[in-house]
Design a protein around this motif. Structure first.
Motif, PDB file in Angstrom:
ATOM      1  N   GLY A  76       0.823  -1.203   0.000  1.00  0.00           N
ATOM      2  CA  GLY A  76       0.000   0.000   0.000  1.00  0.00           C
ATOM      3  C   GLY A  76       0.856   1.252   0.000  1.00  0.00           C
ATOM      4  N   ARG A  77       0.270   2.343  -0.460  1.00  0.00           N
ATOM      5  CA  ARG A  77       1.046   3.570  -0.602  1.00  0.00           C
ATOM      6  C   ARG A  77       0.414   4.727   0.169  1.00  0.00           C
ATOM      7  N   PHE A  78       1.277   5.626   0.591  1.00  0.00           N
ATOM      8  CA  PHE A  78       0.912   6.780   1.409  1.00  0.00           C
ATOM      9  C   PHE A  78       1.395   8.034   0.708  1.00  0.00           C
ATOM     10  N   LEU A  79       0.455   8.915   0.328  1.00  0.00           N
ATOM     11  CA  LEU A  79       0.774  10.186  -0.320  1.00  0.00           C
ATOM     12  C   LEU A  79       0.495  11.320   0.662  1.00  0.00           C
ATOM     13  N   PHE A  80       1.496  12.177   0.854  1.00  0.00           N
ATOM     14  CA  PHE A  80       1.292  13.341   1.716  1.00  0.00           C
ATOM     15  C   PHE A  80       2.270  14.436   1.310  1.00  0.00           C
ATOM     16  N   GLU A  81       2.036  15.603   1.844  1.00  0.00           N
ATOM     17  CA  GLU A  81       2.894  16.747   1.550  1.00  0.00           C
ATOM     18  C   GLU A  81       3.265  17.444   2.849  1.00  0.00           C
ATOM     19  N   THR A  82       4.374  18.144   2.820  1.00  0.00           N
ATOM     20  CA  THR A  82       4.764  19.012   3.927  1.00  0.00           C
ATOM     21  C   THR A  82       5.564  20.167   3.342  1.00  0.00           C
ATOM     22  N   ARG A  83       5.455  21.318   3.924  1.00  0.00           N
ATOM     23  CA  ARG A  83       6.182  22.478   3.417  1.00  0.00           C
ATOM     24  C   ARG A  83       7.669  22.322   3.702  1.00  0.00           C
ATOM     25  N   HIS A  84       8.492  22.623   2.716  1.00  0.00           N
ATOM     26  CA  HIS A  84       9.943  22.527   2.887  1.00  0.00           C
ATOM     27  C   HIS A  84      10.405  23.673   3.789  1.00  0.00           C
ATOM     28  N   PRO A  85      11.124  23.355   4.877  1.00  0.00           N
ATOM     29  CA  PRO A  85      11.523  24.426   5.806  1.00  0.00           C
ATOM     30  C   PRO A  85      12.423  25.476   5.169  1.00  0.00           C
ATOM     31  N   GLN A  86      13.154  25.125   4.101  1.00  0.00           N
ATOM     32  CA  GLN A  86      14.062  26.092   3.481  1.00  0.00           C
ATOM     33  C   GLN A  86      13.315  27.299   2.902  1.00  0.00           C
ATOM     34  N   ALA A  87      12.029  27.136   2.580  1.00  0.00           N
ATOM     35  CA  ALA A  87      11.258  28.232   1.986  1.00  0.00           C
ATOM     36  C   ALA A  87      10.745  29.218   3.037  1.00  0.00           C
ATOM     37  N   ARG A  88      10.774  28.825   4.309  1.00  0.00           N
ATOM     38  CA  ARG A  88      10.372  29.699   5.412  1.00  0.00           C
ATOM     39  C   ARG A  88       8.994  30.340   5.141  1.00  0.00           C
ATOM     40  N   ALA A  89       8.028  29.479   4.880  1.00  0.00           N
ATOM     41  CA  ALA A  89       6.687  29.941   4.508  1.00  0.00           C
ATOM     42  C   ALA A  89       6.072  30.848   5.557  1.00  0.00           C
ATOM     43  N   TRP A  90       6.405  30.658   6.810  1.00  0.00           N
ATOM     44  CA  TRP A  90       5.816  31.456   7.875  1.00  0.00           C
ATOM     45  C   TRP A  90       6.128  32.944   7.720  1.00  0.00           C
ATOM     46  N   GLU A  91       7.247  33.281   7.073  1.00  0.00           N
ATOM     47  CA  GLU A  91       7.563  34.688   6.855  1.00  0.00           C
ATOM     48  C   GLU A  91       6.574  35.317   5.872  1.00  0.00           C
ATOM     49  N   ASP A  92       6.142  34.547   4.886  1.00  0.00           N
ATOM     50  CA  ASP A  92       5.113  35.027   3.956  1.00  0.00           C
ATOM     51  C   ASP A  92       3.790  35.224   4.679  1.00  0.00           C
TER      52      ASP A  92
ATOM     53  N   ALA B 181       8.575  30.866  16.191  1.00  0.00           N
ATOM     54  CA  ALA B 181       9.158  29.896  15.260  1.00  0.00           C
ATOM     55  C   ALA B 181      10.427  29.380  15.920  1.00  0.00           C
ATOM     56  N   VAL B 182      10.288  28.241  16.599  1.00  0.00           N
ATOM     57  CA  VAL B 182      11.374  27.718  17.433  1.00  0.00           C
ATOM     58  C   VAL B 182      11.587  26.237  17.158  1.00  0.00           C
ATOM     59  N   ASP B 183      12.819  25.865  16.845  1.00  0.00           N
ATOM     60  CA  ASP B 183      13.187  24.453  16.658  1.00  0.00           C
ATOM     61  C   ASP B 183      12.278  23.744  15.658  1.00  0.00           C
ATOM     62  N   GLY B 184      11.980  24.421  14.576  1.00  0.00           N
ATOM     63  CA  GLY B 184      11.191  23.801  13.523  1.00  0.00           C
ATOM     64  C   GLY B 184       9.696  23.783  13.759  1.00  0.00           C
ATOM     65  N   VAL B 185       9.228  24.365  14.865  1.00  0.00           N
ATOM     66  CA  VAL B 185       7.800  24.419  15.156  1.00  0.00           C
ATOM     67  C   VAL B 185       7.338  25.878  15.114  1.00  0.00           C
ATOM     68  N   VAL B 186       6.374  26.141  14.257  1.00  0.00           N
ATOM     69  CA  VAL B 186       5.846  27.497  14.081  1.00  0.00           C
ATOM     70  C   VAL B 186       4.447  27.567  14.686  1.00  0.00           C
ATOM     71  N   THR B 187       4.214  28.586  15.495  1.00  0.00           N
ATOM     72  CA  THR B 187       2.900  28.826  16.076  1.00  0.00           C
ATOM     73  C   THR B 187       2.302  30.053  15.415  1.00  0.00           C
ATOM     74  N   MET B 188       1.131  29.887  14.819  1.00  0.00           N
ATOM     75  CA  MET B 188       0.479  30.961  14.078  1.00  0.00           C
ATOM     76  C   MET B 188      -0.885  31.261  14.687  1.00  0.00           C
ATOM     77  N   ILE B 189      -1.201  32.554  14.784  1.00  0.00           N
ATOM     78  CA  ILE B 189      -2.496  33.010  15.280  1.00  0.00           C
ATOM     79  C   ILE B 189      -3.300  33.531  14.091  1.00  0.00           C
ATOM     80  N   GLU B 190      -4.497  32.988  13.895  1.00  0.00           N
ATOM     81  CA  GLU B 190      -5.403  33.454  12.844  1.00  0.00           C
ATOM     82  C   GLU B 190      -6.600  34.127  13.506  1.00  0.00           C
ATOM     83  N   THR B 191      -6.826  35.386  13.150  1.00  0.00           N
ATOM     84  CA  THR B 191      -7.914  36.159  13.736  1.00  0.00           C
ATOM     85  C   THR B 191      -8.948  36.490  12.668  1.00  0.00           C
ATOM     86  N   THR B 192     -10.197  36.197  12.966  1.00  0.00           N
ATOM     87  CA  THR B 192     -11.297  36.532  12.068  1.00  0.00           C
ATOM     88  C   THR B 192     -12.147  37.605  12.741  1.00  0.00           C
ATOM     89  N   SER B 193     -12.328  38.732  12.025  1.00  0.00           N
ATOM     90  CA  SER B 193     -13.018  39.885  12.588  1.00  0.00           C
ATOM     91  C   SER B 193     -14.101  40.396  11.649  1.00  0.00           C
TER      92      SER B 193
END
Length: 245
Positions: free
Chosen positions: A133-149, A174-186
């Motif tokens: 069986g096969r498993f398909l998934f994706e993850t953002r490459h850390p080199q792109a630093r998507a959190w800055e965008d 953004a510490v040790d590869g773990v990014v915490t993001m706050i999303e606010t809806t107003s």
């Protein structure tokens, strides 16, 4: 009036609809799943991918698991399609050697934060798959630093249930590869209706592949984008197809 969790799930379908257009992640997942007789969607959310498969004539077995009860309620709103829905995390997967394909779309893999959580989740996914069986998934490459965008993104306006909502994002840490993001809806006047806090783990390629090997997977293919291009120094994604060893 504040947004309910059901509202938040419905808003997700507005902001992130499943669009199986050429070159997109949605197209790759749809094509991949349509080739199998049984599909397990891990982190299925509001069920968009599984709904799409049925709408495109898929006749095999479909199952989805997600820990968010509101998302699953929305997934189950369509009584016209047959899908097995289970509330739980990846580590809670109850099936054993029952699916040809498992998927984890929309970077859901990054919601696995702790080492034990990654290990238990991969073990459970491996256990749900048939031999080969096969498993398909994706993850953002850390080199792109998507959190800055994300931190620099302009607020997004959308129409929902007869009112205009404004969504904005802030990076808490953004510490040790773990990014915490706050999303606010107003509201337009700035009245806060909902605040969400997400933690995402960014794994580099060697670490990711070591986790897969330890869980009993062999990496079959890996890409840097959803057009199946190679992983390069500019890649923003790591798209992986792994099979059971």
């Amino acid at each position: 009036m504040d947004l309910t969790e059901d509202d938040v799930a419905a808003i997700y379908d507005v902001t992130d609809p499943w669009r199986a257009e050429p070159g997109t992640s949605d197209a790759l997942y749809t094509e991949f799943a349509m080739s199998a007789q049984s599909v397990l969607d891990v982190g299925c959310g509001t069920g968009q991918m599984l709904h799409c498969l049925r709408d495109n004539g898929y006749t095999g077995r479909l199952a989805g698991i997600d820990p968010d009860a509101a998302s699953l309620r929305r997934a189950q709103r369509r009584a016209d399609i047959a899908v097995e829905w289970v509330e739980g995390t990846a580590a809670d997967i109850p099936w054993k050697q029952e699916f040809e394909v498992a998927t984890m779309a929309n970077n859901a893999f990054q919601c696995l934060i702790e080492d034990d959580e990654v290990r238990a989740s991969l073990t459970a996914i491996r256990g749900a798959l048939t031999d080969g069986g096969r498993f398909l998934f994706e993850t953002r490459h850390p080199q792109a630093r998507a959190w800055e965008d994300w931190a620099a993104a302009e607020p997004r306006r959308l129409d929902f249930a007869g009112r205009v909502l404004v969504m904005s994002w802030e990076i808490e840490s953004a510490v040790d590869g773990v990014v915490t993001m706050i999303e606010t809806t107003s509201q337009e006047d700035g009245t806060v209706l909902h605040v969400g806090r997400d933690r995402l783990r960014f794994l580099d390629l060697p670490t990711l592949n070591a986790w897969l090997e330890d869980a009993g997977f062999v990496v079959e293919e890996q890409y840097g984008d959803f057009r199946r291009g190679p992983i390069t120094s500019d890649s923003r994604s790591i798209v992986t197809i792994a099979r059971t060893a």
